[in-house]
Design a protein around this motif. Sequence first.
Motif, PDB file in Angstrom:
ATOM      1  N   UNK A  86       7.300   1.757  -1.248  1.00 40.29           N
ATOM      2  CA  UNK A  86       7.391   3.216  -1.157  1.00 40.29           C
ATOM      3  C   UNK A  86       6.007   3.846  -0.990  1.00 40.29           C
ATOM      4  N   UNK A  87       5.025   3.299  -1.685  1.00 43.36           N
ATOM      5  CA  UNK A  87       3.671   3.837  -1.591  1.00 43.36           C
ATOM      6  C   UNK A  87       3.065   3.568  -0.224  1.00 43.36           C
ATOM      7  N   UNK A  88       3.308   2.382   0.310  1.00 39.66           N
ATOM      8  CA  UNK A  88       2.788   2.064   1.643  1.00 39.66           C
ATOM      9  C   UNK A  88       3.363   3.022   2.675  1.00 39.66           C
ATOM     10  N   UNK A  89       4.670   3.306   2.555  1.00 43.14           N
ATOM     11  CA  UNK A  89       5.306   4.219   3.504  1.00 43.14           C
ATOM     12  C   UNK A  89       4.834   5.653   3.282  1.00 43.14           C
ATOM     13  N   UNK A  90       4.868   6.114   2.034  1.00 47.07           N
ATOM     14  CA  UNK A  90       4.560   7.515   1.751  1.00 47.07           C
ATOM     15  C   UNK A  90       3.092   7.855   1.817  1.00 47.07           C
ATOM     16  N   UNK A  91       2.270   7.075   1.126  1.00 48.37           N
ATOM     17  CA  UNK A  91       0.836   7.351   1.126  1.00 48.37           C
ATOM     18  C   UNK A  91       0.217   6.945   2.462  1.00 48.37           C
ATOM     19  N   UNK A  92       0.657   5.779   2.970  1.00 48.04           N
ATOM     20  CA  UNK A  92       0.106   5.312   4.244  1.00 48.04           C
ATOM     21  C   UNK A  92       0.339   6.289   5.374  1.00 48.04           C
TER      22      UNK A  92
ATOM     23  N   UNK B 222      -4.440  11.770   8.441  1.00 46.60           N
ATOM     24  CA  UNK B 222      -5.671  12.427   8.006  1.00 46.60           C
ATOM     25  C   UNK B 222      -5.462  13.348   6.829  1.00 46.60           C
ATOM     26  N   UNK B 223      -4.375  13.113   6.077  1.00 50.91           N
ATOM     27  CA  UNK B 223      -4.041  13.946   4.927  1.00 50.91           C
ATOM     28  C   UNK B 223      -4.324  13.181   3.652  1.00 50.91           C
ATOM     29  N   UNK B 224      -5.098  13.787   2.757  1.00 53.05           N
ATOM     30  CA  UNK B 224      -5.385  13.167   1.476  1.00 53.05           C
ATOM     31  C   UNK B 224      -6.874  12.999   1.248  1.00 53.05           C
ATOM     32  N   UNK B 225      -7.318  13.398   0.061  1.00 56.75           N
ATOM     33  CA  UNK B 225      -8.735  13.314  -0.284  1.00 56.75           C
ATOM     34  C   UNK B 225      -8.979  12.402  -1.480  1.00 56.75           C
ATOM     35  N   UNK B 226      -7.984  12.251  -2.315  1.00 55.16           N
ATOM     36  CA  UNK B 226      -8.024  11.311  -3.429  1.00 55.16           C
ATOM     37  C   UNK B 226      -6.589  10.853  -3.648  1.00 55.16           C
ATOM     38  N   UNK B 227      -6.388   9.668  -4.217  1.00 54.46           N
ATOM     39  CA  UNK B 227      -5.035   9.121  -4.258  1.00 54.46           C
ATOM     40  C   UNK B 227      -4.806   8.282  -5.506  1.00 54.46           C
TER      41      UNK B 227
ATOM     42  N   UNK C 240      -4.148   0.276  -3.977  1.00 57.00           N
ATOM     43  CA  UNK C 240      -4.742   1.444  -3.303  1.00 57.00           C
ATOM     44  C   UNK C 240      -5.859   1.003  -2.359  1.00 57.00           C
ATOM     45  N   UNK C 241      -6.655   0.056  -2.800  1.00 58.76           N
ATOM     46  CA  UNK C 241      -7.720  -0.471  -1.939  1.00 58.76           C
ATOM     47  C   UNK C 241      -7.137  -1.133  -0.697  1.00 58.76           C
ATOM     48  N   UNK C 242      -6.042  -1.877  -0.888  1.00 54.61           N
ATOM     49  CA  UNK C 242      -5.393  -2.527   0.245  1.00 54.61           C
ATOM     50  C   UNK C 242      -4.858  -1.490   1.237  1.00 54.61           C
ATOM     51  N   UNK C 243      -4.304  -0.402   0.711  1.00 48.12           N
ATOM     52  CA  UNK C 243      -3.787   0.656   1.584  1.00 48.12           C
ATOM     53  C   UNK C 243      -4.911   1.296   2.409  1.00 48.12           C
ATOM     54  N   UNK C 244      -6.019   1.561   1.770  1.00 48.49           N
ATOM     55  CA  UNK C 244      -7.146   2.161   2.486  1.00 48.49           C
ATOM     56  C   UNK C 244      -7.689   1.203   3.541  1.00 48.49           C
ATOM     57  N   UNK C 245      -7.663  -0.088   3.237  1.00 45.63           N
ATOM     58  CA  UNK C 245      -8.062  -1.072   4.236  1.00 45.63           C
ATOM     59  C   UNK C 245      -7.081  -1.078   5.410  1.00 45.63           C
ATOM     60  N   UNK C 246      -5.788  -1.109   5.077  1.00 47.24           N
ATOM     61  CA  UNK C 246      -4.764  -1.217   6.118  1.00 47.24           C
ATOM     62  C   UNK C 246      -4.769  -0.018   7.052  1.00 47.24           C
ATOM     63  N   UNK C 247      -5.140   1.153   6.539  1.00 45.04           N
ATOM     64  CA  UNK C 247      -5.167   2.363   7.370  1.00 45.04           C
ATOM     65  C   UNK C 247      -6.525   2.594   8.017  1.00 45.04           C
ATOM     66  N   UNK C 248      -7.443   1.657   7.831  1.00 47.55           N
ATOM     67  CA  UNK C 248      -8.742   1.740   8.485  1.00 47.55           C
ATOM     68  C   UNK C 248      -9.717   2.698   7.850  1.00 47.55           C
ATOM     69  N   UNK C 249      -9.422   3.153   6.627  1.00 52.21           N
ATOM     70  CA  UNK C 249     -10.290   4.125   5.970  1.00 52.21           C
ATOM     71  C   UNK C 249     -11.359   3.474   5.093  1.00 52.21           C
TER      72      UNK C 249
END
Length: 357
Positions: free
Chosen positions: A209-215, A221-226, A241-250
């Motif tokens: 759910x987090x990968x879908x919603x936060x990702x 380009x939405x979100x400043x802290x998570x 959370x670190x994995x998500x930021x990696x996966x989205x290229x951030x």
Amino acid sequence: MKKSVYCGDVKIGGDAPVSIQSMTNTDTADVKASLEQIARLADAGCQIVRLAVPHREAADALKDIKAKSPLPIVADIHFDYRLALAAIESGADKIRINPGNIGSEDGVRQIVALAKERQIPIRVGVNSGSLEADILKKYGKVTAEGLAESALRNAELLERYDFDRIVLSLKSSDVKMNYDAYKIVHEKSDYPLHIGVTEAGTPSRGKIKSAAGIGALLLEGIGDTMRVSLTADPAEEVRFAKELLMATGLRRDHIELISCPTCGRTEVDLEKIVLSVEGQLDRLRKKGIKDLKIAIMGCVVNGPGEAKGADMGVACGKGKGVLFAGGEIIKTVREEDIAESIIEMAEEYEKHTGRTD
């Protein structure tokens, strides 16, 4: 560009990268246990930590926690504005309130006055489980539009007292509603956004759910802290959370491991190789190795291209693998030696490039 605020020394919004938060699940009044968990969160990569403040003992304990915490402290307050005042007095770097349930407007006014004096931000935290009665009546149920209206209305309440150190969040356990609500507020407000999917569930379900919603939000380009919300050890929230930021290229500040899904062309035990490499990544991290992409590919169709495109990798054939580094072929090794060879290459690659902490 979004407005920005500081939580301790962590910038939220503006041109700052997306920061990672988590929340302790200890009794905040237990200073020792709380500090031990905060230390583990910091080791995992957490940048901001939130603590529940349900009573005065917890608010008072924040003073001792703040004195020794390696991370900025956010006090999570509900229902009683006096707890917010006490938490600020104890040195909280930021507070989270829902103005709609914090009590009278005079209580909000007092919170804002003290937050202005201490120059700390306030997160307006709206949740689908505690939406105001009049908004529920207006929309007939919890909706994305209702969540957005609540967040913006409560921000306006703080603005009424000339306060703009504001962060907004509006979370739901419904991924689509969550996404739509953040999209509305992103378009209507310049305040930094704290994003997440609330009550996401166990690690297996919550990560999906987090990968879908936060990702989805991050890719917009939405979100400043998570914060990733999991029914699990809070450190697991940070790691994912670190994995998500990696996966989205951030982010690219740790080791990214990619591997193919296998097919009928695969002629090695690729799953065994990948799991062996994955199990040894901590060995690399403990040496300060980061910013590294490793590709483990099972056949010659996409394997060479993916391996060449990564910092290092392997394209496997019948019982063997061709190792690549920096786009160049290094050597061919037997299947049973692939995993350890990749780890050794990673150590050597980082030694030559100097890309360690």
